[in-house]
Write a protein that holds these residues in place. Structure first.
Motif, PDB file in Angstrom:
ATOM      1  N   GLU A 186       0.828  -1.205   0.000  1.00 27.36           N
ATOM      2  CA  GLU A 186       0.000   0.000   0.000  1.00 27.36           C
ATOM      3  C   GLU A 186       0.868   1.262   0.000  1.00 27.36           C
ATOM      4  O   GLU A 186       0.557   2.243  -0.677  1.00 27.36           O
ATOM      5  CB  GLU A 186      -0.932  -0.010   1.209  1.00 27.36           C
ATOM      6  N   ALA A 189       2.162   1.911  -3.491  1.00 29.83           N
ATOM      7  CA  ALA A 189       1.137   2.461  -4.376  1.00 29.83           C
ATOM      8  C   ALA A 189       0.918   3.945  -4.083  1.00 29.83           C
ATOM      9  O   ALA A 189       0.858   4.779  -5.001  1.00 29.83           O
ATOM     10  CB  ALA A 189      -0.174   1.679  -4.211  1.00 29.83           C
ATOM     11  N   LEU A 190       0.808   4.291  -2.813  1.00 31.70           N
ATOM     12  CA  LEU A 190       0.623   5.691  -2.434  1.00 31.70           C
ATOM     13  C   LEU A 190       1.840   6.523  -2.826  1.00 31.70           C
ATOM     14  O   LEU A 190       1.698   7.660  -3.308  1.00 31.70           O
ATOM     15  CB  LEU A 190       0.367   5.788  -0.930  1.00 31.70           C
ATOM     16  N   ARG A 192       3.861   6.106  -5.327  1.00 27.24           N
ATOM     17  CA  ARG A 192       3.817   6.389  -6.763  1.00 27.24           C
ATOM     18  C   ARG A 192       2.728   7.400  -7.105  1.00 27.24           C
ATOM     19  O   ARG A 192       2.913   8.260  -7.971  1.00 27.24           O
ATOM     20  CB  ARG A 192       3.607   5.088  -7.539  1.00 27.24           C
ATOM     21  N   LYS A 193       1.599   7.337  -6.399  1.00 28.47           N
ATOM     22  CA  LYS A 193       0.505   8.266  -6.647  1.00 28.47           C
ATOM     23  C   LYS A 193       0.907   9.718  -6.340  1.00 28.47           C
ATOM     24  O   LYS A 193       0.391  10.652  -6.956  1.00 28.47           O
ATOM     25  CB  LYS A 193      -0.711   7.887  -5.794  1.00 28.47           C
ATOM     26  N   VAL A 194       1.810   9.901  -5.369  1.00 27.04           N
ATOM     27  CA  VAL A 194       2.217  11.258  -5.004  1.00 27.04           C
ATOM     28  C   VAL A 194       3.553  11.649  -5.626  1.00 27.04           C
ATOM     29  O   VAL A 194       4.179  12.628  -5.226  1.00 27.04           O
ATOM     30  CB  VAL A 194       2.257  11.436  -3.464  1.00 27.04           C
ATOM     31  N   ALA A 288      -1.388  -2.064  -6.735  1.00 30.55           N
ATOM     32  CA  ALA A 288      -1.176  -0.999  -7.733  1.00 30.55           C
ATOM     33  C   ALA A 288      -2.323  -0.973  -8.744  1.00 30.55           C
ATOM     34  O   ALA A 288      -2.898   0.093  -9.042  1.00 30.55           O
ATOM     35  CB  ALA A 288       0.154  -1.208  -8.444  1.00 30.55           C
ATOM     36  N   ASN A 291      -5.541   0.479  -7.698  1.00 27.01           N
ATOM     37  CA  ASN A 291      -5.491   1.923  -7.547  1.00 27.01           C
ATOM     38  C   ASN A 291      -5.175   2.637  -8.848  1.00 27.01           C
ATOM     39  O   ASN A 291      -4.723   3.796  -8.851  1.00 27.01           O
ATOM     40  CB  ASN A 291      -4.462   2.299  -6.473  1.00 27.01           C
ATOM     41  N   LEU A 293      -2.904   2.048 -11.160  1.00 23.58           N
ATOM     42  CA  LEU A 293      -1.502   2.175 -11.540  1.00 23.58           C
ATOM     43  C   LEU A 293      -1.096   0.977 -12.398  1.00 23.58           C
ATOM     44  O   LEU A 293      -1.545  -0.140 -12.156  1.00 23.58           O
ATOM     45  CB  LEU A 293      -0.607   2.235 -10.314  1.00 23.58           C
TER      46      LEU A 293
END
Length: 295
Positions: A186, A189-190, A192-194, A288, A291, A293
Motif C-alpha cells: 500500500e 502504491a501511495l 507512486r501516486k504522489v 497498484a 489503484n 496504476l
C-alpha cells in the motif's frame, strides 16, 4: 536412530528431509506431485513409500508439511491406523490450533504422540538446515524429538508449551510478516501516486530503522524484479490470516488490523493471485492495479 517418515517434500520439506539424511537418520518420503525433489532425496539415500499407510508403518517420527489443517487432517486419518505405538507425528505446517489440539487427542488415544513444529525461514534456509522451529509438545515428547528438529532447525528450536502453542505462535509471527507485506504494497502504491518512485522510496527506507529482512526480500521483487525473492504464496498468506481471525475470535479479542491485512490478501487472490507462483511480494502489483496504476 529414529526412523523418519516425511509427507510433503516441497519448497521447505525437501531441505528438511535432506538435512535429516545428512545427520544420519533413515528417511522415507512419499511421491509428491513434483517428482524432482523426490528423485533428489532418493539420490541422497532416502527410501520412497508408495502409500501413506506404508510410510506410517515404517516411521517412528512422522513429519507433515502440508498446505493447511484440512490436508493435515486427511493425512492423519490415513496414517493413524498404521502408526507404530509410541510414534510421534510432527505437524510442521501452519495449521489451525483448534484442529491441532483435536488431532493430538486422537493420536494420543491411538497410543502415539503429537507435536506441532511450524517453521520460520525460507526455502534457501531449509536447504542449509537453518530453519527455526516453534514447538508445541509435552516435555517428554519434546526431549525425544529435539535432536531431530535440530538437524533441520539449526537457527533455533523454541519449546513454547503444550501441543497447539507452536501453531499459535506461528500465526502471530505470520500476522506480523503478512502485515509488513500489506503495508509495503500500500505504501508503494501511495508513493507512486504522489510522485515518489519505488526506487526513491527504497533509497530512503533501506538501511534506516524501517529496514528489516522481510522488507529486503519483499523489495527484491518491487525494485529488482526477482519473482522468487520470497517464495510464500498469496493463498497461503490468506489462509494464515483466516486462521488468525479464527484464533482471535476464539480468544474473544478484537482484531481489526488483522482483518485489514486479511482483506488485502483476499483482494489479491480474488483478482487472480491464486497460483502456485503468486508470492507475497507480488501483492504490490495487485494493490497498484486496484489503484489505477500500471504494475
Amino acid at each position: 536412530m529414529e526412523r523418519i517418515g516425511f509427507v510433503g517434500v516441497g519448497l521447505m520439506g525437501e531441505g528438511m528431509a535432506a538435512s535429516m539424511l545428512k545427520a544420519g537418520y533413515p528417511v522415507t518420503v512419499i511421491a509428491h506431485m513434483n517428482r524432482a525433489p523426490v528423485e533428489r532425496l532418493l539420490e541422497l539415500g532416502a527410501r520412497e513409500a508408495q502409500t501413506l499407510e506404508d510410510l506410517a508403518a515404517n516411521a517412528d517420527v512422522l513429519h507433515i508439511c502440508a498446505p493447511g489443517s484440512p490436508q493435515v487432517e486427511t493425512i492423519v486419518e490415513k496414517v493413524l491406523p498404521e502408526l507404530p505405538k509410541g510414534s510421534v507425528v510432527i505437524d510442521c505446517s501452519t495449521s489451525d490450533p483448534v484442529s491441532t489440539v483435536m488431532l493430538a487427542k486422537r493420536i494420543e488415544a491411538a497410543g502415539s504422540h503429537m507435536a506441532d513444529a511450524p517453521l520460520g525461514g525460507t526455502p534457501a534456509q531449509a536447504a542449509e538446515g537453518q530453519l527455526a522451529a516453534m514447538v508445541g509438545a509435552d516435555e517428554t515428547t519434546f526431549a525425544r524429538i529435539e535432536p531431530i528438529l535440530r538437524s533441520w532447525a539449526g537457527a533455533a528450536v523454541a519449546h513454547l508449551g503444550p501441543v497447539g502453542t507452536g501453531h499459535r505462535m506461528k500465526l502471530l509471527n505470520n500476522f506480523l510478516a503478512m502485515g509488513y507485506g500489506a503495508l509495503y504494497a500500500e505504501a508503494l502504491a501511495l508513493s507512486r501516486k504522489v510522485g515518489i518512485s519505488t526506487e526513491t522510496f527504497d533509497g530512503v527506507i533501506r538501511g534506516s530503522r524501517m529496514d528489516c529482512g522481510f522488507y529486503q526480500t519483499f523489495m527484491g521483487y518491487a525494485v529488482e524484479g526477482n519473482r522468487d525473492s520470497h517464495k510464500f504464496t498469496l493463498t497461503n498468506a490468506l489462509k494464515d490470516m483466516t486462521y488468525l481471525a479464527s484464533m482471535a475470535g476464539a480468544a474473544g479479542i478484537a482484531n481489526p488490523v488483522g482483518a485489514a491485512i486479511r482483506n488485502s490478501y483476499a483482494g489479491a487472490v480474488s483478482q487472480g493471485g491464486d497460483g502456485s507462483e503468486d508470492y507475497v511480494p507480488h501483492l504490490v502489483d495487485f494493490v497498484a492495479r486496484a489503484n489505477g496504476l500500471d504494475e
